[in-house]
Enzyme design. Structure first.
Site, PDB file in Angstrom:
ATOM      1  N   GLU A   1      82.302  -2.235  -8.622  1.00 22.79           N
ATOM      2  CA  GLU A   1      82.783  -3.256  -7.671  1.00 22.79           C
ATOM      3  C   GLU A   1      82.464  -4.662  -8.177  1.00 22.79           C
ATOM      4  O   GLU A   1      83.313  -5.556  -8.119  1.00 22.79           O
ATOM      5  CB  GLU A   1      82.159  -3.008  -6.293  1.00 22.79           C
ATOM      6  CG  GLU A   1      82.657  -3.998  -5.244  1.00 22.79           C
ATOM      7  CD  GLU A   1      82.206  -3.640  -3.840  1.00 22.79           C
ATOM      8  OE1 GLU A   1      82.595  -2.575  -3.338  1.00 22.79           O
ATOM      9  OE2 GLU A   1      81.480  -4.450  -3.229  1.00 22.79           O
TER      10      GLU A   1
ATOM     11  N   ARG B   1     101.598 -35.853  -6.922  1.00 20.46           N
ATOM     12  CA  ARG B   1     101.112 -36.784  -5.890  1.00 20.46           C
ATOM     13  C   ARG B   1     100.826 -38.149  -6.519  1.00 20.46           C
ATOM     14  O   ARG B   1     100.039 -38.268  -7.472  1.00 20.46           O
ATOM     15  CB  ARG B   1      99.840 -36.206  -5.256  1.00 20.46           C
ATOM     16  CG  ARG B   1      99.117 -37.147  -4.327  1.00 20.46           C
ATOM     17  CD  ARG B   1      99.854 -37.318  -3.021  1.00 20.46           C
ATOM     18  NE  ARG B   1      99.095 -38.152  -2.099  1.00 20.46           N
ATOM     19  CZ  ARG B   1      99.645 -38.765  -1.061  1.00 20.46           C
ATOM     20  NH1 ARG B   1     100.950 -38.639  -0.835  1.00 20.46           N
ATOM     21  NH2 ARG B   1      98.915 -39.495  -0.261  1.00 20.46           N
TER      22      ARG B   1
ATOM     23  N   GLN C   1      90.976 -40.095 -14.630  1.00 22.98           N
ATOM     24  CA  GLN C   1      90.002 -39.168 -15.223  1.00 22.98           C
ATOM     25  C   GLN C   1      89.164 -38.448 -14.170  1.00 22.98           C
ATOM     26  O   GLN C   1      88.775 -37.295 -14.363  1.00 22.98           O
ATOM     27  CB  GLN C   1      89.062 -39.920 -16.167  1.00 22.98           C
ATOM     28  CG  GLN C   1      89.552 -39.911 -17.592  1.00 22.98           C
ATOM     29  CD  GLN C   1      88.497 -40.434 -18.562  1.00 22.98           C
ATOM     30  OE1 GLN C   1      87.383 -40.796 -18.181  1.00 22.98           O
ATOM     31  NE2 GLN C   1      88.865 -40.481 -19.819  1.00 22.98           N
TER      32      GLN C   1
END
Ligand SMILES: Cc1cc2nc3c(=O)[nH]c(=O)nc-3n(C[C@H](O)[C@H](O)[C@H](O)COP(=O)(O)OP(=O)(O)OC[C@H]3O[C@@H](n4cnc5c(N)ncnc54)[C@H](O)[C@@H]3O)c2cc1C
Length: 380
Positions: free
Chosen positions: A243, A269, A280
């Site tokens: 798992e 955007r 940056q």
């Protein structure tokens, strides 16, 4: 180590990703907690997600560990319903897998085809109110009674519990033997004395229901015991290794999807007359997301590669689980920050990433427990 994929692995990944994206994501609006997505669960079974490493003769795809993790990655990347993906992983690695590895012929015949096809849902019940991280301190008793056992106790968090048809329950058979005094039992839902409590409301993974489980004078035949008496703890540890490795492949896939989506957003955007990704502060945050994703992914592949060679991979699996889960939480925070207000409103699905990532540092052993395992391998 060979870093290439075979053409079969590439084809399977592409098919799994396309299937998960087209068939499994469901509604963006989270379904109510009691509403287990049965029809999409069946679709998971049709593709083979519910039995990835199980041999074909029992209804699975017969994949090795590395390929299993890679297909879980495709599932996590394609399917935006991480609750469903988590339910698949809990069913597969903590219930189906121990059944396949330790079940006798009759148990495999009865359960594996049903569990791999999606006709049935499986669950794993070990945690208790007083036994969480200290899981082997569990108190649920299995007392010998003629040709069977009587189970008494309660389990605190059972993923898939409200929908499960069969539970893999861990109980004490010989308290004087400590770690070697635990045994595992397959208990079907309609067994008298077994009851499932009210599902918990939780912050994420909303289509993966979780509930407590109660066992009161719950009688099961000896044939319900999975593996020999006293072998419950090693059996559980083995299933956790699978798992911690393969389920977390799904979180690698999730991070890849969120990174792609966030890069797209940062390119489109515009503020101050240029794309926000040209700053940056934003592009470096995206680079950090990419670096955490790729390093966590490599840790996962190495752990699975070792498991496929039958080598001890306990430390490598814990390193991978720790790196992936903590990177996933940070990925959720970064994605929200870069999306601004759009990241915080539910409609975009971005805030949900964080809510679905947070529990990954808790289940399958907390981050603190993974650090303890790694520390012990360092000789501490
Ligand atoms: C979404 C979800 C699904 C789950 N599904 C299942 C399931 O299907 N079946 C099941 O059996 N269980 C399940 N669990 C339970 C899960 O395994 C436990 O929550 C987990 O093991 C931690 O146990 P706990 O919650 O009791 O926390 P605790 O053990 O009480 O820990 C609380 C905090 O203390 C820290 N801590 C504890 N001991 C130490 C120590 N020695 N050193 C340092 N820090 C320590 C922990 O890391 C944690 O931060 C699930 C949990 C979640 C959140």
């Amino acid at each position: 180590m060979d870093f290439g994929w075979t053409s079969e692995q590439v084809e399977l990944y592409e098919r799994a990703f396309a299937f998960a994206r087209a068939e499994l994501s469901g509604d963006e609006a989270a379904p109510p907690v009691e509403d287990f997505p049965r029809s999409r669960w069946r679709r998971c079974g049709e593709f083979g997600f519910l039995g990835l490493p199980v041999p074909e003769q029992h209804g699975g795809l017969g994949l090795d560990t590395l390929t299993t993790a890679r297909v879980m990655e495709a599932l996590g990347r394609g399917c935006t319903d991480t609750g469903l993906v988590f339910s698949v992983g809990a069913h597969l690695f903590a219930c189906v897998l121990p059944l396949w590895e330790r079940g006798d012929d009759a148990q495999k015949r009865r359960y594996l085809p049903r569990l791999c096809s999606g006709e049935w849902v499986g669950a794993n019940a070990i945690s208790e109110p007083e036994a969480g991280s200290d899981v082997f301190a569990l108190k649920t008793r299995a007392t010998r009674d003629g040709d069977g056992y009587v189970l008494d106790g309660s389990k605190s968090y059972v993923t898939n519990g409200p929908a499960a048809d069969v539970f893999l329950v861990y109980a004490v058979t010989a308290p004087e033997h400590g770690y070697m005094g635990l045994s595992a039992f397959l208990v079907e839902r309609d067994t008298p004395g077994l009851s499932v409590g009210r599902p918990f409301q939780k912050m994420g993974l909303s289509s993966s229901p979780i509930a407590p489980l109660y066992l009161e004078g719950c009688r099961v035949p000896a044939s319900a015991r999975l593996g020999p008496e006293g072998q419950g703890a090693p059996l559980f540890k083995r299933s956790m290794q699978w798992e911690r490795a393969c389920l977390f492949g799904a979180y690698v896939g999730l991070m890849e999807r969120v990174l792609e989506q966030t890069v797209d957003f940062a390119r489109q955007r515009k503020q101050f007359k240029r794309a926000i990704g040209k700053n940056q502060a934003i592009s470096h945050r995206l680079v950090d997301m990419k670096q955490r994703l790729e390093s966590a992914r490599l840790l996962l592949y190495r752990a699975c590669w070792l498991m496929d060679r039958g080598q001890d991979a306990a430390m490598e699996v814990s390193l991978a689980k720790l790196a992936i889960s903590e990177a996933a939480v940070q990925c959720g925070v970064d994605a929200i920050q870069i999306h601004g207000g759009m990241g915080y409103v539910a409609e975009t699905g971005i805030e949900r990433v964080l809510r679905d990532a947070i529990p990954s540092t808790l289940f399958s052993g907390t981050s603190e427990m993974q650090r303890d395992i790694i520390a012990s391998h360092l000789g501490l």
